[in-house]
Design a protein around this motif. Structure first.
Motif, PDB file in Angstrom:
ATOM      1  N   THR A  62      29.318  41.334  48.351  1.00 50.05           N
ATOM      2  CA  THR A  62      28.778  41.806  47.070  1.00 50.05           C
ATOM      3  C   THR A  62      27.657  40.900  46.559  1.00 50.05           C
ATOM      4  OG1 THR A  62      30.479  40.577  45.877  1.00 50.05           O
ATOM      5  CG2 THR A  62      30.944  42.889  46.359  1.00 50.05           C
ATOM      6  N   SER A 117      33.003  44.829  30.734  1.00 53.42           N
ATOM      7  CA  SER A 117      31.995  44.126  31.533  1.00 53.42           C
ATOM      8  C   SER A 117      30.775  44.993  31.802  1.00 53.42           C
ATOM      9  CB  SER A 117      32.602  43.623  32.848  1.00 53.42           C
ATOM     10  OG  SER A 117      33.055  44.701  33.645  1.00 53.42           O
ATOM     11  N   ASN A 165      38.604  29.509  37.362  1.00 52.47           N
ATOM     12  CA  ASN A 165      37.287  30.108  37.583  1.00 52.47           C
ATOM     13  C   ASN A 165      36.168  29.309  36.935  1.00 52.47           C
ATOM     14  OD1 ASN A 165      38.399  32.223  39.037  1.00 52.47           O
ATOM     15  ND2 ASN A 165      38.566  33.574  37.258  1.00 52.47           N
ATOM     16  N   TRP A 181      30.409  37.873  35.608  1.00 55.29           N
ATOM     17  CA  TRP A 181      31.000  37.770  36.942  1.00 55.29           C
ATOM     18  C   TRP A 181      31.642  39.098  37.347  1.00 55.29           C
ATOM     19  CZ3 TRP A 181      34.091  32.941  38.806  1.00 55.29           C
ATOM     20  CH2 TRP A 181      33.205  31.880  39.037  1.00 55.29           C
ATOM     21  N   CYS A 182      32.373  39.700  36.423  1.00 52.57           N
ATOM     22  CA  CYS A 182      33.026  40.964  36.736  1.00 52.57           C
ATOM     23  C   CYS A 182      32.002  42.076  36.926  1.00 52.57           C
ATOM     24  CB  CYS A 182      34.013  41.325  35.625  1.00 52.57           C
ATOM     25  SG  CYS A 182      35.082  42.722  36.027  1.00 52.57           S
ATOM     26  N   ALA A 185      30.432  42.271  40.233  1.00 52.94           N
ATOM     27  CA  ALA A 185      31.408  42.738  41.219  1.00 52.94           C
ATOM     28  C   ALA A 185      31.822  44.171  40.896  1.00 52.94           C
ATOM     29  CB  ALA A 185      32.625  41.818  41.241  1.00 52.94           C
ATOM     30  N   TRP A 189      37.826  43.393  38.608  1.00 50.94           N
ATOM     31  CA  TRP A 189      38.196  41.984  38.578  1.00 50.94           C
ATOM     32  C   TRP A 189      38.778  41.523  39.911  1.00 50.94           C
ATOM     33  CZ3 TRP A 189      42.483  39.025  39.405  1.00 50.94           C
ATOM     34  CH2 TRP A 189      43.711  39.673  39.521  1.00 50.94           C
ATOM     35  N   MET A 192      35.946  40.847  42.119  1.00 54.00           N
ATOM     36  CA  MET A 192      35.371  39.578  41.651  1.00 54.00           C
ATOM     37  C   MET A 192      36.154  38.393  42.207  1.00 54.00           C
ATOM     38  SD  MET A 192      35.578  38.030  37.799  1.00 54.00           S
ATOM     39  CE  MET A 192      37.290  37.534  38.139  1.00 54.00           C
ATOM     40  N   CYS A 196      35.238  35.284  44.978  1.00 56.04           N
ATOM     41  CA  CYS A 196      35.335  33.860  44.657  1.00 56.04           C
ATOM     42  C   CYS A 196      35.991  33.043  45.752  1.00 56.04           C
ATOM     43  CB  CYS A 196      36.131  33.669  43.369  1.00 56.04           C
ATOM     44  SG  CYS A 196      35.310  34.268  41.892  1.00 56.04           S
ATOM     45  N   TRP A 406      24.623  36.274  40.322  1.00 52.17           N
ATOM     46  CA  TRP A 406      25.810  35.470  40.607  1.00 52.17           C
ATOM     47  C   TRP A 406      25.575  34.007  40.250  1.00 52.17           C
ATOM     48  CZ3 TRP A 406      30.644  36.995  41.770  1.00 52.17           C
ATOM     49  CH2 TRP A 406      30.841  38.290  42.263  1.00 52.17           C
TER      50      TRP A 406
END
Length: 440
Positions: A62, A117, A165, A181-182, A185, A189, A192, A196, A406
């Motif tokens: 992603t 988000s 996180n 962040w979400c 992605a 979540w 996401m 990570c 990101w």
């Protein structure tokens, strides 16, 4: 004095990417790095009998920029371990179950926390397009979680998850950063979280950094501690602590936000840029590798958010030992060389393990970093990001701290390096046009 079209300060992924793009575009480029190595806040090093990533590690499909770079050089992704067992702490008690159970406990709270988000970031790589973001950019992640009014066990677990996180304290963390962040992605979540900590670079981060450098015609100068930068209408002059000088027409500062104010820059950067640098980033925690006795089950563990270590996972399982990777929110609470302290920290999360050795790097104490991965304080997005991305004369900033997508990942550093290189190339072309017009 060495001269070039462009000087880039910092040979992390942003600086390396910008140097490759500009040098391959025909611009003479000098890349200055204070360390004796490249790759910035990523650092693959031999510790505990194997190559370990002491800094940034993870990549994902992603993340378009790093994934494209890996494809460019024929470097594959290596899946991380799949966990079978989980430990977590809630309500002052330790719990044990399978990894799926832990994810299920986190699922509903995270869905509620991150439900907006895509509302706030419908175009995730254009995070400032929606003016409504200003309404929530002063909200801490701690406040956003507390607003959910979760049962106490769920609240504690969710707070520990996000402390991991952010690699820092939630009462300083921007809720907008979690939403961003979400959003990148696809608003999911779990995707996401997969991004990570699911895929590594085959051969390590150093392999990709070295591939980018090898594809560049830039001249790399290691151990160059920059003391000052001076710009005027004629160009930019960089002076190192050893008195070496470099001159160029354009300059890219590819350094972490938290170290920008260490440089003497004349004329000074704007007050807003200096204010942002003085505040720095919320990612001020610890990453610790711990080798324990015995072949352990593949486990993951979440501890209390305020613990010296609040996350542990079994990363490498050998015949008679297991190597764990651990994180905590406060670098000052973790001595990366203290075996006895590591044993105490580990006992509070996963009892019954015997620590054999430890390894790590204190990125917060590192004068060239002063932070771990970039995670924003409240207000950073709407008060500072646009200003930090704005060129200041002949100087531009680049790095994961200043990314649109990101931020906090290798992907964001590469994105920012590409953007800076494109802008510098355009500025150099415009200078040439102006010179030609005057001469004509």
């Amino acid at each position: 004095m060495e001269t070039s079209d462009v000087i880039i300060i910092g040979a992390g992924f942003a600086g390396l990417t910008a140097a490759r793009e500009l040098s391959k575009g025909g611009h003479t480029t000098i890349l200055l790095e204070a360390r004796d190595r490249i790759a910035g806040r990523t650092h693959l090093d031999e510790r505990l009998g194997r190559n370990l990533e002491l800094g940034g590690t993870w990549v994902h499909w992603t993340q378009p920029y790093v994934w494209a770079e890996m494809g460019r050089y024929g470097i594959k992704a290596v899946p991380g371990p799949e966990f079978t067992k989980a430990y977590w702490t809630a309500g002052g008690h330790q719990h044990e179950g399978d990894a799926v159970s832990l994810l299920e406990l986190l699922d509903a709270p995270n869905r509620r926390l991150l439900a907006d988000s895509r509302r706030y970031f419908p175009m995730p790589w254009s995070p400032l397009d929606n003016p409504d973001v200003a309404d929530i950019d002063g909200l801490t992640l701690s406040e956003a979680i507390d607003r959910l009014e979760l049962p106490e066990d769920q609240r504690q677990l969710l707070r520990s998850f996000w402390t991991l996180n952010f690699n820092g304290r939630l009462d300083q963390a921007a809720y907008t950063q979690a939403l961003r962040w979400c959003a990148v992605a696809s608003g999911d979540w779990q995707l996401m979280f997969e991004a990570c900590a699911s895929f590594k670079i085959d051969g390590g981060t150093r392999r990709l950094a070295e591939a980018i450098l090898a594809d560049s015609a830039a001249q790399l100068r290691l151990n160059q501690h920059v003391a000052s930068i001076e710009q005027d209408e004629a160009g930019v002059v960089v002076t190192t602590e050893g008195g070496k000088q470099y001159a160029a027409r354009q300059l890219i500062l590819a350094l972490p936000l938290s170290v920008l104010n260490d440089l003497e820059i004349r004329p000074a950067l704007s007050p807003r840029k200096r204010e942002a640098a003085a505040k720095g980033q919320a990612g001020r925690g610890a990453k610790l590798w711990v080798k324990v006795q015995g072949r352990q089950e593949r486990f993951v563990a979440l501890g209390p958010e305020a613990g010296a270590l609040n996350f542990v996972q079994a990363e490498y399982i050998d015949h008679d030992s297991t190597t764990l990777v651990c994180f905590g929110p406060d670098a000052g609470a973790v001595d990366v060389d203290d075996i006895d302290a590591a044993q105490r920290h580990l006992d509070s999360i996963v009892p019954g393990l015997k620590v054999l050795d430890v390894a790590g790097h204190d990125w917060v104490a590192d004068e060239h970093a002063r932070s771990t991965w970039p995670m924003h304080y409240t207000g950073y997005l709407t008060q500072y990001l646009a200003e930090l991305q704005r060129p200041e004369g002949r100087i531009r900033l680049a790095g994961s701290d200043f990314a649109n997508g990101w931020g906090g990942f290798i992907d964001g550093a590469i994105e920012s390096g590409l953007d800076a290189a494109r802008e510098v190339s355009g500025a150099l072309a415009l200078e040439c046009q102006d010179t030609a017009a005057v001469s004509g």
